[in-house]
Design an enzyme around this catalytic site. Structure first.
Site, PDB file in Angstrom:
ATOM      1  N   CYS A  96       0.811  -1.217   0.000  1.00 22.72           N
ATOM      2  CA  CYS A  96       0.000   0.000   0.000  1.00 22.72           C
ATOM      3  C   CYS A  96       0.850   1.274   0.000  1.00 22.72           C
ATOM      4  O   CYS A  96       0.377   2.329  -0.406  1.00 22.72           O
ATOM      5  CB  CYS A  96      -0.935   0.016   1.201  1.00 22.72           C
ATOM      6  N   GLN A 158      -5.349  -9.159   5.724  1.00 19.97           N
ATOM      7  CA  GLN A 158      -5.325  -7.847   6.381  1.00 19.97           C
ATOM      8  C   GLN A 158      -6.581  -7.571   7.197  1.00 19.97           C
ATOM      9  O   GLN A 158      -6.529  -6.868   8.213  1.00 19.97           O
ATOM     10  CB  GLN A 158      -5.131  -6.754   5.328  1.00 19.97           C
ATOM     11  N   ARG A 217     -20.188   8.412  -0.031  1.00 14.67           N
ATOM     12  CA  ARG A 217     -21.615   8.203   0.241  1.00 14.67           C
ATOM     13  C   ARG A 217     -22.066   9.261   1.257  1.00 14.67           C
ATOM     14  O   ARG A 217     -21.880   9.094   2.467  1.00 14.67           O
ATOM     15  CB  ARG A 217     -21.863   6.800   0.778  1.00 14.67           C
ATOM     16  N   SER A 244     -11.240   0.474   3.882  1.00 14.33           N
ATOM     17  CA  SER A 244     -11.069   1.223   2.638  1.00 14.33           C
ATOM     18  C   SER A 244     -11.785   0.532   1.486  1.00 14.33           C
ATOM     19  O   SER A 244     -11.995  -0.676   1.491  1.00 14.33           O
ATOM     20  CB  SER A 244      -9.584   1.380   2.312  1.00 14.33           C
ATOM     21  N   HIS A 345      -9.118   3.442  -2.033  1.00 16.02           N
ATOM     22  CA  HIS A 345      -7.699   3.129  -1.817  1.00 16.02           C
ATOM     23  C   HIS A 345      -7.165   2.302  -2.989  1.00 16.02           C
ATOM     24  O   HIS A 345      -7.050   1.091  -2.885  1.00 16.02           O
ATOM     25  CB  HIS A 345      -7.565   2.374  -0.495  1.00 16.02           C
ATOM     26  N   CYS A 375       0.056   2.376   6.563  1.00 22.59           N
ATOM     27  CA  CYS A 375       0.362   0.988   6.868  1.00 22.59           C
ATOM     28  C   CYS A 375       0.469   0.227   5.557  1.00 22.59           C
ATOM     29  O   CYS A 375      -0.096   0.633   4.537  1.00 22.59           O
ATOM     30  CB  CYS A 375      -0.722   0.373   7.743  1.00 22.59           C
TER      31      CYS A 375
END
Length: 389
Positions: A96, A158, A217, A244, A345, A375
């Site tokens: 990431c 994760q 949203r 995410s 993401h 992270c």
């Protein structure tokens, strides 16, 4: 303040809007990932006015580097845009944190005198290269984790790591959903006020140009989130609402030596003060922003109160919650335009997107010092300290 070596400045930073990573409903469903990346390449070059031939290297983050995102997409996207063939290019994977590490590598090359002008970027099209595709590729070419690795570290996905962090710090489901509600509200407010307009470059699609993030949203509430089922384990706290979003997008940052900016008559917008990447427990894996931030504070001789704005990637709500619990920032300074729970993401691009957003926040709010931290899967953390000029 600056890292060792030559001063490294940010001259331009831009991103695409972020689309939903859905093969049928995503706004970028018919756009090749290389087109997303080449759009932001062209965006930073044209907006800055830097001659394309002055760019010496291009570094792009991308996590799922196969299929349409394989074969060094950093280079193929550059070439397809008709940009000068003399620039080098490489694609990197720090999960990431890939695009943030791309910025870090670019800054290091410039500070060390290897290059004068570098574009750091990232891309991920999770609608066209899905997690299911990743699993199939891993099965085809061998297990993602060797038995020797699993003997040492009982690595889980994760989502389960996020559940472990939730339990370790004692967060409730409401604690996490509160952060998600906040993210959507802030991202919606930023969109409606036009705050994102300067940083977004339009992407041409068969349905017309896209300039607006798709995942926000506006009506998100504790009630709507409370109705969602746990995504990773029975009775768990992590849901699709406080994690995410799977997304498509790209971002790019144009960096150069301060003296090069002076030579070209350009106004530096920010200074890369410091940067780091760290390792942490590969099982819980998501607490990397905590030691990464600590390193920035320690090396800079500064306190958390000295930092005006933070961008902490919202991979999962407990990541932000645990980081905030340990560092005790003023939360009114954190993710002030929402984060990945609302915006999305796109894995390999998010680091450059966060730096792009932070730069514009610092400018719009007349603030000076900002921190980006993330992270990363595998037990990694990244951090970049930015000073607006």
């Amino acid at each position: 303040m600056s890292q060792n070596g030559r001063d490294v400045v940010v001259v331009e930073a831009t991103r695409t809007a972020i689309g939903r990573g859905h093969r049928e409903k995503g706004v970028f469903r018919d756009v090749h990932p290389a087109d997303l990346l080449s759009t932001v390449y062209r965006g930073v070059i044209e907006r800055s006015g830097v001659p394309a031939e002055r760019v010496e290297n291009v570094i792009a983050g991308c996590v799922q580097q196969f299929g349409e995102q394989g074969v060094n997409i950093a280079r193929t996207a550059w070439l397809q845009e008709g940009l000068p063939i003399g620039a080098s290019a490489q694609t990197i994977d720090l999960q990431c944190g890939s695009a943030q590490q791309a910025v870090g590598f670019a800054a290091s090359q410039i500070a060390g005198g290897v290059h004068d002008v570098v574009i750091a970027a990232g891309v991920e099209h999770m609608g066209r290269i899905t997690f299911a595709d990743t699993a199939a590729t891993q099965e085809r070419f061998g297990r993602a984790f060797t038995e020797r690795l699993l003997d040492r570290h009982q690595i889980v996905n994760q989502g389960l790591a996020a559940e472990m962090i939730t339990e370790r710090w004692g967060f409730s489901r409401t604690d996490l959903d509160d952060l998600a509600v906040r993210s959507h509200a802030l991202a919606h407010a930023a969109t409606e006020s036009g705050a994102f307009q300067r940083e977004i470059v339009a992407v041409e699609t068969p349905d017309g140009p896209v300039r607006r993030d798709q995942g926000i949203r506006p009506g998100t509430s504790l009630e709507t989130l409370g109705a969602l089922k746990p995504a990773f384990k029975d009775g768990g706290a992590i849901t699709a609402g406080n994690a995410s979003q799977i997304s498509d997008g790209a971002a790019a940052v144009l960096l150069m030596a301060r003296e090069t900016a002076d030579e070209l008559g350009l106004r530096p917008r920010a200074l890369i003060v410091d940067q780091t990447s760290v390792g942490c427990d590969p099982v819980t894996m998501l607490e990397g922003p905590i030691p990464a931030t600590a390193a920035m504070l320690r090396r800079g001789g500064i306190a958390i109160e000295d930092i005006d704005r933070f961008e902490v990637n919202e991979a999962f709500a407990p990541v932000v919650a645990a980081w905030a619990h340990e560092h005790r920032p003023d939360m009114d300074r954190v993710n002030v335009r929402g984060g990945a729970m609302a915006l999305g993401h796109p894995l390999g691009s998010s680091g450059a997107r966060l730096i792009t957003t932070l730069l514009h926040v610092l400018e719009d709010e007349d603030r000076e010092l900002g921190l980006v931290t993330m992270c990363c899967a595998g037990g990694l953390g990244t951090a970049t300290l930015l000073q607006r000029l």
